[in-house]
Design a protein around this motif. Structure first.
Motif: not given
Length: 743
Positions: A87, A90, A529
């Motif tokens: 997550y 990015r 993500v």
């Protein structure tokens, strides 16, 4: 079956009291360390005298759903760490981090040019033979560049500031969100109500931020799919301009610009010339967006069980690809130029408030704080899990990936600048040779014909040693090819950094293979993500509405279909400009407020010392007092300073955006229309509206700022999942019993 499950659970609860007899002394010693031994003795004696519960107890249906809900937990800690890392990493942050490192951490191009000219001036004078020019070329590369490196080579100032702020506020705030979710076993909408009801609205703001962010992030995944599909052909589509329909010539709009820029705006996005232009969704983007949502749904349809297994692929494989790119990029011609720019230090940046502010915002963005995803993911971990170690592991992995990615991006961009400059020099030599033959230039303007392996250095040395009058005549007919000026273009904007990198990929030998690997890496990281973003939406919905827990697959499908339909707004011709608008002007204020209020809820409303005391018992190990000091004093102050500085810088910034101008075939800076200012204000108010609304609700209903007494545990044992190990249940109920006696 419900009665059998209930009876078995009640029997297990009754057996715990007998097991506590052998643990009473150990528990008393632990609480003596916290100054609470007296109340524990009374509560332990009271609990040991309790009678076993009856086998059958009538429980209302609503309470039964709440009590006997089994919260899914991660199969193991590795899957949980991979989900948190997936997550936080990015892909959009790659380009922003690289851009800021180059923009705030390098020597000025003008300074480097002066040093290059000084170094070249020390070489042998004009009229050198080709062999002497070749030797001078090697001397230029090994001598002048090394002197520049000796003057400029240092650790990038921006990277120093970034690492400092990462451990000063990044890790403590990451720990705070992890601990809040893990301790309460609640998503973003429920966890912060436990610490302070007045601040409970931040969870709904985080939920809205996740929803909007997820809409356009998956559109970016769809664009990655388009690039990945185009990578299987040679040459790649963004490496050259397309031909006209009659095959007579290249597209004139592409011929006036860089092919990679043309492909991005006109082929992939079909972007309009301004944000005011409307239009329906681009038909060619609908299928990639649908495929992206279907991939995401296949990964998440079975909840944590399938997500955990998918993470074994979505996170380690991109890391392996990054290492492959790093080793390959270091062997490219011009890699040293990119590394020098990355590692060059401009000491004045250390005193720049803008550099500190951007580094702080970059830390918060890289860790993904404020969106509620970290809290939701950690709410599925056991209470005894030491999330302090998890916070350091996630932060260090994130930092390592950022540094490795920035290194190979800078190397590839150095290669890009070298190739472009070499082509410029070769073209200039062809032009000058033709003009000399035509008699438009004197014979002294005849450039060297043997360029060997470094045409730029040879041509630059020859040009700088021409007589001033001849040099002026030469520059009137051809442009100056400067390596540093070409590379400095990537420091103008993060978007240009991405497009330059994409163009450079087409120059690398075996470009098809490397393009496939690169976009496969971007797609995997983008999907990881999005998995975190979607968990930040689904988990709070299930915590808020208990009926959703029984239909997880149906809820997942409904949410995905809704977001697919809403996401069609972001595949319209001006969608790219709206993405930038939301990211730069509509997300900053809400996310900052969420992070600050989360810090206040734990540090002041609940009490950092009290929360850390409970974590000490659950983890069965002491926590350093510096965490209390960081949560309660330093982090709020730093966040407020960052928030005030960011708002001040935004107020000084012109409301502009970079758009594609089809008439001139180049990127231009345009002013947002006047009606866009109230739109930005309204969007910001909508995002933060749940915070004051919930605050007013608490005031009107007489809910206090601190609903729990100073000695009461954060949550009750009823909220624990039934799969919680018996040791954790014992610790939790001992906390509850001790607090009841204290009250």
């Amino acid at each position: 079956m419900a009665w059998v499950s209930e009876a078995q659970d009640l029997q297990a609860q009754a057996g715990k009291s007998q097991a506590w007899k052998t643990q009473a002394c150990e528990v008393q010693g632990r609480f003596n360390h916290l100054g609470q031994s007296s109340s524990l003795e009374v509560e332990t004696a009271r609990i040991l005298k309790q009678e076993p519960l009856p086998e059958k107890v009538e429980v209302p249906e609503k309470e039964k759903n709440e009590v006997f809900y089994t919260r899914p937990l991660w199969s193991n800690k590795v899957e949980y760490i991979l989900a948190q890392v997936g997550y936080s990493v990015r892909t959009s942050n790659f380009w922003h981090f690289s851009y800021k490192c180059l923009h705030y951490g390098g020597c000025k191009s003008g300074d480097e040019d002066s040093w290059i000219h000084k170094g070249l001036a020390r070489q042998r004078p004009v009229q050198a033979s080709n062999s002497r020019i070749s030797g001078i070329s090697r001397c230029w590369r090994l001598g002048t560049l090394c002197r520049i490196g000796a003057r400029c080579l240092n650790t990038s100032i921006f990277i120093i500031i970034y690492i400092f702020l990462l451990f000063l506020i990044g890790v403590p705030l990451l720990l705070l969100e992890m601990a809040a979710g893990q301790r309460t076993h609640q998503g973003s909408t429920g966890a912060w109500k436990v610490f302070s009801p007045w601040i409970g609205g931040v969870g709904y703001t985080s939920l809205m931020a996740c929803f909007i962010t997820g809409l356009y992030l998956n559109v970016l995944n769809a664009l990655t799919l388009i690039y990945l599909g185009e990578s299987f052909q040679f040459p790649v589509s963004w490496g050259h301009c397309p031909l006209l329909l009659n095959l007579s010539d290249f597209d004139p709009e592409c011929a006036q610009t860089i092919p990679s820029t043309y492909f991005w705006y006109r082929v992939a996005l079909k972007a309009s010339d301004s944000i005011e232009d409307g239009g329906s969704p681009v038909v060619s983007l609908i299928l990639p967006v649908l495929v992206s949502w279907c991939l995401l749904g296949a990964f998440m349809i079975n909840g944590l069980k399938s997500i955990g297994k998918v993470m074994y692929v979505l996170v380690p494989v991109p890391c392996f690809i990054i290492l492959c790119f790093l080793f390959r990029s270091l062997m490219l011609d011009g890699a040293i130029l990119g590394l020098r720019y990355m590692a060059a230090a401009e000491i004045s940046a250390m005193y720049s408030m803008t550099a500190w502010c951007l580094a702080g915002v970059q830390v918060l963005s890289d860790l993904g704080l404020g969106y509620g995803v970290i809290t939701s993911l950690s709410s599925h971990m056991y209470l005894s899990n030491n999330c302090l170690n998890d916070a350091f592991v996630v932060a260090l992995i994130n930092l390592g990936i950022m540094l490795l990615t920035t290194t190979f991006i800078c190397c590839v961009l150095g290669f890009w600048a070298t190739v472009i400059t070499h082509r410029c020099s070769e073209k200039n030599i062809e032009t000058l040779s033709r003009l000399v033959i035509l008699g438009e230039l004197p014979p002294e303007a005849q450039p060297p014909s043997n360029l060997l392996d470094n045409p730029t250095s040879i041509f630059t040395f020859w040009l700088n040693n021409l007589p001033p009058s001849v040099k002026s005549m030469v520059l009137n007919h051809v442009p100056e090819c400067n390596l540093e000026k070409q590379f400095s273009k990537v420091t103008e904007a993060a978007g240009f950094t991405f497009l330059s990198f994409i163009e450079a990929m087409s120059f690398i030998p075996e470009s098809v293979l490397w393009c496939i690997l690169f976009f496969l890496m971007l797609l995997m990281l983008g999907l990881s993500v999005m998995i975190g973003i979607m968990r930040g939406i689904i988990t709070p919905l299930q915590d808020t509405f208990s009926s959703f827990r029984r239909h997880t697959k149906l809820l997942t499908v409904v949410v995905f279909v809704l977001m697919f339909l809403c996401g069609l707004f972001f595949i319209r011709p001006p969608s790219l400009y709206y993405m930038r608008l939301i990211r730069e002007y509509c997300m900053v204020l809400p996310i900052f407020l969420v992070i600050i209020l989360e810090n206040i809820a734990v540090g002041w409303a609940c009490g950092a010392r009290r929360f850390l005391a409970e974590l000490t018992i659950l983890w069965n190990r002491p926590i350093h007092p510096i965490i209390h000091w960081l949560w309660r004093y330093l982090s709020p102050v730093v966040l407020l300073v960052l928030f005030a500085t960011t708002m001040f810088l935004l107020s000084l910034k012109n409301l502009t955006y970079v758009a594609w101008d089809s008439s001139s075939s180049e990127e231009v800076v345009r002013q947002y229309p006047s009606w866009m200012v109230p739109v930005i204000i309204v969007l910001n108010l909508i995002f933060i509206l749940p915070i004051p609304t919930y605050f007013v609700y608490c005031l009107t209903h007489g809910i206090p700022f601190r609903p729990l007494s100073s000695n009461q545990s954060i949550i009750s044992s009823a909220s624990l999942p039934l799969s919680t190990p018996i040791e954790e249940v014992q610790k939790e109920e001992i906390l509850q019993g001790n607090n009841q006696i204290s009250d």
